[in-house]
Every structure is written in C-alpha cells, then in structure tokens.
Design a protein around this motif. Sequence first.
Motif, PDB file in Angstrom:
ATOM      1  N   ALA A  47       1.215  -1.336  -0.127  1.00 57.43           N
ATOM      2  CA  ALA A  47       0.153  -0.142  -0.155  1.00 57.43           C
ATOM      3  C   ALA A  47       0.866   1.578   0.076  1.00 57.43           C
ATOM      4  CB  ALA A  47      -0.977   0.400   0.818  1.00 57.43           C
ATOM      5  N   GLU A  48       2.261   1.126   0.209  1.00 60.62           N
ATOM      6  CA  GLU A  48       3.047   2.291   0.791  1.00 60.62           C
ATOM      7  C   GLU A  48       4.015   3.006  -0.696  1.00 60.62           C
ATOM      8  OE1 GLU A  48       5.446   1.970   4.049  1.00 60.62           O
ATOM      9  OE2 GLU A  48       3.837   2.065   5.374  1.00 60.62           O
ATOM     10  N   TRP A  49       3.930   1.939  -1.716  1.00 65.16           N
ATOM     11  CA  TRP A  49       4.663   1.732  -2.648  1.00 65.16           C
ATOM     12  C   TRP A  49       4.526   3.561  -3.747  1.00 65.16           C
ATOM     13  CZ3 TRP A  49       9.347   1.736  -5.691  1.00 65.16           C
ATOM     14  CH2 TRP A  49       9.323   1.524  -6.579  1.00 65.16           C
ATOM     15  N   LEU A  50       3.189   3.411  -3.966  1.00 61.97           N
ATOM     16  CA  LEU A  50       2.651   4.281  -5.119  1.00 61.97           C
ATOM     17  C   LEU A  50       3.118   5.705  -4.321  1.00 61.97           C
ATOM     18  CD1 LEU A  50      -0.115   2.980  -7.039  1.00 61.97           C
ATOM     19  CD2 LEU A  50       2.382   3.337  -7.985  1.00 61.97           C
ATOM     20  N   ALA A  51       2.550   5.391  -2.869  1.00 64.95           N
ATOM     21  CA  ALA A  51       2.974   7.017  -2.381  1.00 64.95           C
ATOM     22  C   ALA A  51       4.717   7.494  -2.200  1.00 64.95           C
ATOM     23  CB  ALA A  51       2.082   7.112  -0.815  1.00 64.95           C
ATOM     24  N   TRP A  52       5.525   6.561  -1.814  1.00 67.43           N
ATOM     25  CA  TRP A  52       6.234   6.435  -1.309  1.00 67.43           C
ATOM     26  C   TRP A  52       7.424   6.707  -3.199  1.00 67.43           C
ATOM     27  CZ3 TRP A  52      11.432   4.632  -3.917  1.00 67.43           C
ATOM     28  CH2 TRP A  52      12.062   4.422  -3.498  1.00 67.43           C
ATOM     29  N   LEU A  53       6.777   6.286  -3.587  1.00 68.61           N
ATOM     30  CA  LEU A  53       7.055   6.392  -5.968  1.00 68.61           C
ATOM     31  C   LEU A  53       7.363   8.092  -5.585  1.00 68.61           C
ATOM     32  CD1 LEU A  53       6.705   4.086  -8.128  1.00 68.61           C
ATOM     33  CD2 LEU A  53       9.132   4.635  -7.590  1.00 68.61           C
ATOM     34  N   GLU A  54       5.697   8.853  -5.299  1.00 81.45           N
ATOM     35  CA  GLU A  54       5.120  10.007  -6.102  1.00 81.45           C
ATOM     36  C   GLU A  54       5.997  10.739  -4.725  1.00 81.45           C
ATOM     37  OE1 GLU A  54       1.200  12.405  -4.979  1.00 81.45           O
ATOM     38  OE2 GLU A  54       1.083  10.572  -6.423  1.00 81.45           O
ATOM     39  N   SER A  55       6.413  10.674  -3.580  1.00 82.76           N
ATOM     40  CA  SER A  55       7.188  11.489  -3.203  1.00 82.76           C
ATOM     41  C   SER A  55       8.778  11.155  -2.792  1.00 82.76           C
ATOM     42  CB  SER A  55       6.410  11.268  -1.416  1.00 82.76           C
ATOM     43  OG  SER A  55       5.481  11.070  -1.013  1.00 82.76           O
ATOM     44  N   ASN A  56       8.925  10.805  -3.301  1.00 81.72           N
ATOM     45  CA  ASN A  56      10.658  10.567  -3.891  1.00 81.72           C
ATOM     46  C   ASN A  56      11.668  10.129  -4.787  1.00 81.72           C
ATOM     47  OD1 ASN A  56      11.479  10.122  -0.186  1.00 81.72           O
ATOM     48  ND2 ASN A  56       9.509   8.596  -0.556  1.00 81.72           N
ATOM     49  N   ILE A  57      10.826  10.325  -6.509  1.00 81.50           N
ATOM     50  CA  ILE A  57      11.294   9.733  -7.478  1.00 81.50           C
ATOM     51  C   ILE A  57      10.671  11.340  -7.898  1.00 81.50           C
ATOM     52  CG2 ILE A  57      11.560   8.270  -9.233  1.00 81.50           C
ATOM     53  CD1 ILE A  57      13.388   7.249  -6.464  1.00 81.50           C
ATOM     54  N   HIS A  58      11.356  11.339  -8.663  1.00 80.37           N
ATOM     55  CA  HIS A  58      11.615  12.488 -10.076  1.00 80.37           C
ATOM     56  C   HIS A  58      11.307  11.985 -11.632  1.00 80.37           C
ATOM     57  CE1 HIS A  58      15.888  12.885  -9.604  1.00 80.37           C
ATOM     58  NE2 HIS A  58      15.681  13.024 -10.937  1.00 80.37           N
ATOM     59  N   ALA A  59      12.358  11.081 -11.691  1.00 82.63           N
ATOM     60  CA  ALA A  59      11.282  10.436 -12.691  1.00 82.63           C
ATOM     61  C   ALA A  59       9.699  10.373 -13.178  1.00 82.63           C
ATOM     62  CB  ALA A  59      12.087   8.970 -13.284  1.00 82.63           C
ATOM     63  N   PRO A  60       9.369  10.242 -14.665  1.00 78.21           N
ATOM     64  CA  PRO A  60       8.243   9.939 -14.802  1.00 78.21           C
ATOM     65  C   PRO A  60       8.195   8.901 -14.574  1.00 78.21           C
ATOM     66  CG  PRO A  60       9.137  11.352 -16.390  1.00 78.21           C
ATOM     67  CD  PRO A  60      10.685  10.696 -15.175  1.00 78.21           C
ATOM     68  N   ALA A  61       6.529   8.471 -14.716  1.00 82.45           N
ATOM     69  CA  ALA A  61       6.051   6.461 -14.093  1.00 82.45           C
ATOM     70  C   ALA A  61       6.316   6.071 -14.641  1.00 82.45           C
ATOM     71  CB  ALA A  61       4.343   6.775 -13.035  1.00 82.45           C
ATOM     72  N   ASP A  62       6.158   6.537 -16.297  1.00 85.28           N
ATOM     73  CA  ASP A  62       6.049   5.696 -17.622  1.00 85.28           C
ATOM     74  C   ASP A  62       7.954   5.206 -17.866  1.00 85.28           C
ATOM     75  OD1 ASP A  62       6.962   8.343 -18.536  1.00 85.28           O
ATOM     76  OD2 ASP A  62       6.752   7.313 -21.069  1.00 85.28           O
ATOM     77  N   SER A  63       8.501   6.074 -17.301  1.00 80.78           N
ATOM     78  CA  SER A  63      10.149   5.906 -16.810  1.00 80.78           C
ATOM     79  C   SER A  63      10.486   4.649 -15.940  1.00 80.78           C
ATOM     80  CB  SER A  63      10.566   7.192 -16.976  1.00 80.78           C
ATOM     81  OG  SER A  63      10.780   7.559 -17.874  1.00 80.78           O
ATOM     82  N   VAL A  64       9.851   4.368 -15.054  1.00 76.80           N
ATOM     83  CA  VAL A  64       9.650   3.422 -13.222  1.00 76.80           C
ATOM     84  C   VAL A  64       9.239   2.884 -14.560  1.00 76.80           C
ATOM     85  CG1 VAL A  64       9.002   3.142 -11.191  1.00 76.80           C
ATOM     86  CG2 VAL A  64       9.672   5.525 -11.972  1.00 76.80           C
ATOM     87  N   ARG A  65       8.335   2.525 -15.041  1.00 75.17           N
ATOM     88  CA  ARG A  65       7.632   1.278 -15.331  1.00 75.17           C
ATOM     89  C   ARG A  65       9.333   0.739 -16.118  1.00 75.17           C
ATOM     90  NH1 ARG A  65       2.844   4.034 -15.349  1.00 75.17           N
ATOM     91  NH2 ARG A  65       3.450   4.725 -17.049  1.00 75.17           N
ATOM     92  N   ARG A  66       9.882   1.570 -17.371  1.00 73.57           N
ATOM     93  CA  ARG A  66      10.497   1.135 -18.104  1.00 73.57           C
ATOM     94  C   ARG A  66      11.948   0.247 -17.445  1.00 73.57           C
ATOM     95  NH1 ARG A  66       9.632   2.372 -23.466  1.00 73.57           N
ATOM     96  NH2 ARG A  66       7.472   4.256 -24.168  1.00 73.57           N
TER      97      ARG A  66
END
Length: 117
Positions: A47-66
């Motif tokens: 449950a914390e993964w997406l919130a952690w990404l949003e708060s800590n990672i500045h790469a776009p979501a599509d880049s993270v997925r790639r």
Amino acid sequence: MKTIHMKLAAAINRQHDLACTKANDSINHALEAGQLLHEVKAALPRAEWLAWLESNIHAPADSVRRYMRLAQGKSLPKRAPKSSEVMAGDHGTNSTQMSLLLDLAPAGSELCPGKVA
C-alpha cells in the motif's frame, strides 16, 4: 576516394562510436535504476509503494515502469517516436529521449554492441 570523404567517414564513425558509448551508458543507468526500484518495492508494504514513488522519485511514471521492466529482462514495447519527441537541437538527455533509447534496446542487451572507441 577523395581525402575529404575519408575524413568525413572517420568523423561519422567517431560520432557513431560516441553515440553508442553514451547510449549504452544510459541503458546501464536505467537498468541499475530498475534494480534499485525493485529493491525498494520489495521492502515496502504494498500500500505504500505508489505514495513512496510520488514523494521520492522525480522520474516520470512511464520511465519508472520501463526501468523496472528492463531490470526484469522483459521486452520493452516498441513505438515510433512522436514528432514532438525528436531531439530538436537539445544535446542533453531528457526522460523522453531516454524512453526512446530504451525502446530501441532489447531487454538485457546493449544498444550498440561491439567495438566502441
């Protein structure tokens, strides 16, 4: 062949070698980012993964997925670049350009294998 043509050929080959070196470096960095992302995802409650990404990672979501797909050795979907994605005189690498590089790279391989000067 004319000397000018030989000089141009050498310059073209040098630029190709440099492009491959930089492209392969980019792929390796993306692979490492994907491995690190998987490490964090495995350590966090689901449950914390997406919130952690949003708060800590500045790469776009599509880049993270790639990056994560690349780290898993999965094929990346192929797509043609949009006209707005073509490099227009900007010699830096932005996330769109990185995505285009990743589109070209087979999973787990270098973009330009072989001899690079």
